[in-house]
Scaffold this motif. Sequence first.
Motif, PDB file in Angstrom:
ATOM      1  N   GLY A  60      12.792  10.855 -21.294  1.00  0.00           N
ATOM      2  CA  GLY A  60      14.256  10.917 -22.116  1.00  0.00           C
ATOM      3  C   GLY A  60      15.151   9.890 -21.637  1.00  0.00           C
ATOM      4  O   GLY A  60      16.233  10.023 -22.516  1.00  0.00           O
ATOM      5  N   ASN A  61      14.648   9.044 -20.932  1.00  0.00           N
ATOM      6  CA  ASN A  61      15.732   8.063 -20.409  1.00  0.00           C
ATOM      7  C   ASN A  61      15.143   6.688 -21.144  1.00  0.00           C
ATOM      8  O   ASN A  61      15.863   5.799 -21.526  1.00  0.00           O
ATOM      9  N   VAL A  62      14.010   6.352 -20.812  1.00  0.00           N
ATOM     10  CA  VAL A  62      13.406   5.260 -21.400  1.00  0.00           C
ATOM     11  C   VAL A  62      12.317   5.391 -22.561  1.00  0.00           C
ATOM     12  O   VAL A  62      11.804   6.171 -22.132  1.00  0.00           O
ATOM     13  N   PRO A  63      11.990   4.334 -23.309  1.00  0.00           N
ATOM     14  CA  PRO A  63      10.662   4.552 -24.173  1.00  0.00           C
ATOM     15  C   PRO A  63       9.600   4.387 -23.231  1.00  0.00           C
ATOM     16  O   PRO A  63       9.282   3.710 -22.231  1.00  0.00           O
ATOM     17  N   LEU A  64       8.610   5.594 -23.683  1.00  0.00           N
ATOM     18  CA  LEU A  64       7.310   5.429 -22.741  1.00  0.00           C
ATOM     19  C   LEU A  64       6.184   5.525 -23.778  1.00  0.00           C
ATOM     20  O   LEU A  64       6.270   6.221 -24.980  1.00  0.00           O
ATOM     21  N   GLN A  65       5.000   4.973 -23.365  1.00  0.00           N
ATOM     22  CA  GLN A  65       3.909   4.961 -24.358  1.00  0.00           C
ATOM     23  C   GLN A  65       2.649   5.004 -23.392  1.00  0.00           C
ATOM     24  O   GLN A  65       1.691   4.482 -23.414  1.00  0.00           O
ATOM     25  N   LEU A  66       2.699   6.646 -22.927  1.00  0.00           N
ATOM     26  CA  LEU A  66       1.529   6.877 -21.817  1.00  0.00           C
ATOM     27  C   LEU A  66       0.343   6.851 -22.653  1.00  0.00           C
ATOM     28  O   LEU A  66      -0.843   6.097 -21.917  1.00  0.00           O
ATOM     29  N   GLY A  89       5.504   9.339 -25.949  1.00  0.00           N
ATOM     30  CA  GLY A  89       4.349   8.265 -26.408  1.00  0.00           C
ATOM     31  C   GLY A  89       3.142   8.816 -26.187  1.00  0.00           C
ATOM     32  O   GLY A  89       2.205   8.182 -25.757  1.00  0.00           O
ATOM     33  N   ALA A  90       2.680  10.104 -26.688  1.00  0.00           N
ATOM     34  CA  ALA A  90       1.276  10.788 -26.377  1.00  0.00           C
ATOM     35  C   ALA A  90       0.983  11.537 -27.648  1.00  0.00           C
ATOM     36  O   ALA A  90       1.791  11.739 -28.475  1.00  0.00           O
ATOM     37  N   ALA A  91      -0.127  11.827 -27.611  1.00  0.00           N
ATOM     38  CA  ALA A  91      -0.785  12.802 -28.568  1.00  0.00           C
ATOM     39  C   ALA A  91      -0.236  14.191 -28.058  1.00  0.00           C
ATOM     40  O   ALA A  91      -0.354  14.558 -26.854  1.00  0.00           O
ATOM     41  N   PRO A  92       0.089  15.325 -29.017  1.00  0.00           N
ATOM     42  CA  PRO A  92       0.311  16.512 -28.515  1.00  0.00           C
ATOM     43  C   PRO A  92      -0.566  17.197 -27.540  1.00  0.00           C
ATOM     44  O   PRO A  92      -0.111  17.829 -26.706  1.00  0.00           O
ATOM     45  N   ALA A  93      -1.961  16.973 -27.867  1.00  0.00           N
ATOM     46  CA  ALA A  93      -3.180  17.536 -27.026  1.00  0.00           C
ATOM     47  C   ALA A  93      -3.158  16.985 -25.790  1.00  0.00           C
ATOM     48  O   ALA A  93      -3.865  17.466 -24.837  1.00  0.00           O
ATOM     49  N   GLU A  94      -2.405  15.650 -25.570  1.00  0.00           N
ATOM     50  CA  GLU A  94      -2.546  15.284 -24.204  1.00  0.00           C
ATOM     51  C   GLU A  94      -1.301  15.713 -23.179  1.00  0.00           C
ATOM     52  O   GLU A  94      -1.373  15.472 -22.165  1.00  0.00           O
ATOM     53  N   ILE A  95      -0.539  16.683 -23.826  1.00  0.00           N
ATOM     54  CA  ILE A  95       0.659  17.265 -23.100  1.00  0.00           C
ATOM     55  C   ILE A  95       0.379  18.697 -22.760  1.00  0.00           C
ATOM     56  O   ILE A  95       0.077  19.328 -23.578  1.00  0.00           O
ATOM     57  N   ALA A  96       0.934  19.110 -21.704  1.00  0.00           N
ATOM     58  CA  ALA A  96       1.052  20.449 -21.521  1.00  0.00           C
ATOM     59  C   ALA A  96       2.381  20.804 -20.905  1.00  0.00           C
ATOM     60  O   ALA A  96       2.829  20.208 -19.740  1.00  0.00           O
TER      61      ALA A  96
END
Length: 499
Positions: free
Chosen positions: A259-265, A127-134
């Motif tokens: 991958g287990n529960v819904p997340l909206q970071l 639950g994030a924008a791609p730019a917020e993930i590495a």
Amino acid sequence: MAESTPTTNGQATAAHDSREYAEYLTAQDPLKHLRAEFFIPSKADLARETLPGKDLTPPSHDDESVYLCGNSLGLQPRRVSQRLQQYLSTWATQGVQGHFKALTDSPLPAWLHADDAAAKAMAPIVGAAPAEIAVMETLTANLHFILSAFYRPQKEGRHKIIIESKAFPSDHFAVESQIRHHNLHPSTSMITIDPPTGTSLLPTSHILATIDEHASTTAVLLLPGIQFYTGQLLDIKTITAYAQAKGIFVVWDLAHAVGNVPLQLHDWNVDAAAWCTYKYLNSGPGAIGGMFVHERNSRVTTTTTSSNGATNGEKKETEEKEFHPRLAGWWGSDKKTRFAMTNDFSPIPGAGGFQVSNPSTNDLTTVCASLEVFNLTSIAELRKKSLGLTAYLEDRLLALQKKSGGFKIITPSNPEERGAQLSVQLEEGLLEGVMEELVKGGVIVDERMPDVIRVAPAPIYNNAVDVWRFMDEFEKALGSVREGKVGGGGGGVEKVVTN
């Protein structure tokens, strides 16, 4: 259990504790086709002492093992070998050109962009924008990168890190070492949250009360999305907002949640988070990890200043990047200038700017191959199935507990406070023998000393028949060990490998 339910033919009935009922549930599963995307080890494979031949043929249904250990290591997606072979073929035929050259008949990006592809595929999972993930490093390393950037203690002000007392040891070690790195001592700067007396769980109210007690002196809160031992899912949204309102930077370890529960970071306004990919994301043992940094914590601004030239008085413009200090490396620098070798760090906006070294393309290929399977469904659909599977497991466990005793479930009974895992605490002295018997029966779960087995039906490949077969073997194992017919020996799997 007297209830009955129509079987697939709509006429006969089957008791809830029967295999027929489990087969009925499996037949109704709208995600049952996803199981074919994974290698399910056979009982014969689990007993092997040598490698199999080149062709891994699917075992018959009767010979399939019961693998309920995705909370520790997920099964291998069949797509992994295909994608890895494409990567290896690119390397074999292109050499260094593979960094910049994407082959027209390959689904893989040029290696320079493999990290971006992985972040884009991971975005809907957390639950994030791609730019917020590495997608980088490993879980504990990423916690260190986060803490090194955002834990800036003040000896006379905020210097404490709050962590649970039963945190996975690696998290504990990371926090303790970060505190010592700042010449502080864990005895005064590390606050541990103990569960209330009589329980192993951490009620939200109890966590918030601890935050209140130390609010004015706390810099960072680090908690697990799902507690590895009990399987408790914490209220990430509520705890994050409450701690942030007290001026605390909030970090989440999502090893057992992603991958287990819904997340909206992003929407939950989480400051930062880290996770591994080898559990419910099925990316292989020790595979690359992931990191989230909210966009407001990773902005890069450019300021331009003008000055007179030293010799001719002409105006000279200089650009300067302003960003939150962090441990830096060349892979966190702007791709347009990364290979210019100028030693001018120009950080990528977002979590990508926290990268240091070029990530393993082998690992990124594996992660993306697994995420392709997730793209065949959604986290919402997986969660829906997971709730049903875990409820079915709980129902069967409670029936057996009422019938014969010998154990209790320590995971919350409220479905909203748990993921796919149920932790079963056995009576003293039963663990080793029960684990030994389960392995003999072709059942793979894992143990946590001194007396807990963790049972995790991963919805992306497990089904109700797996749950039924586990319960059948578990009941037999429990009875045999308690009666003294078996036990001792060297049973058990996965004692120290992962969390």
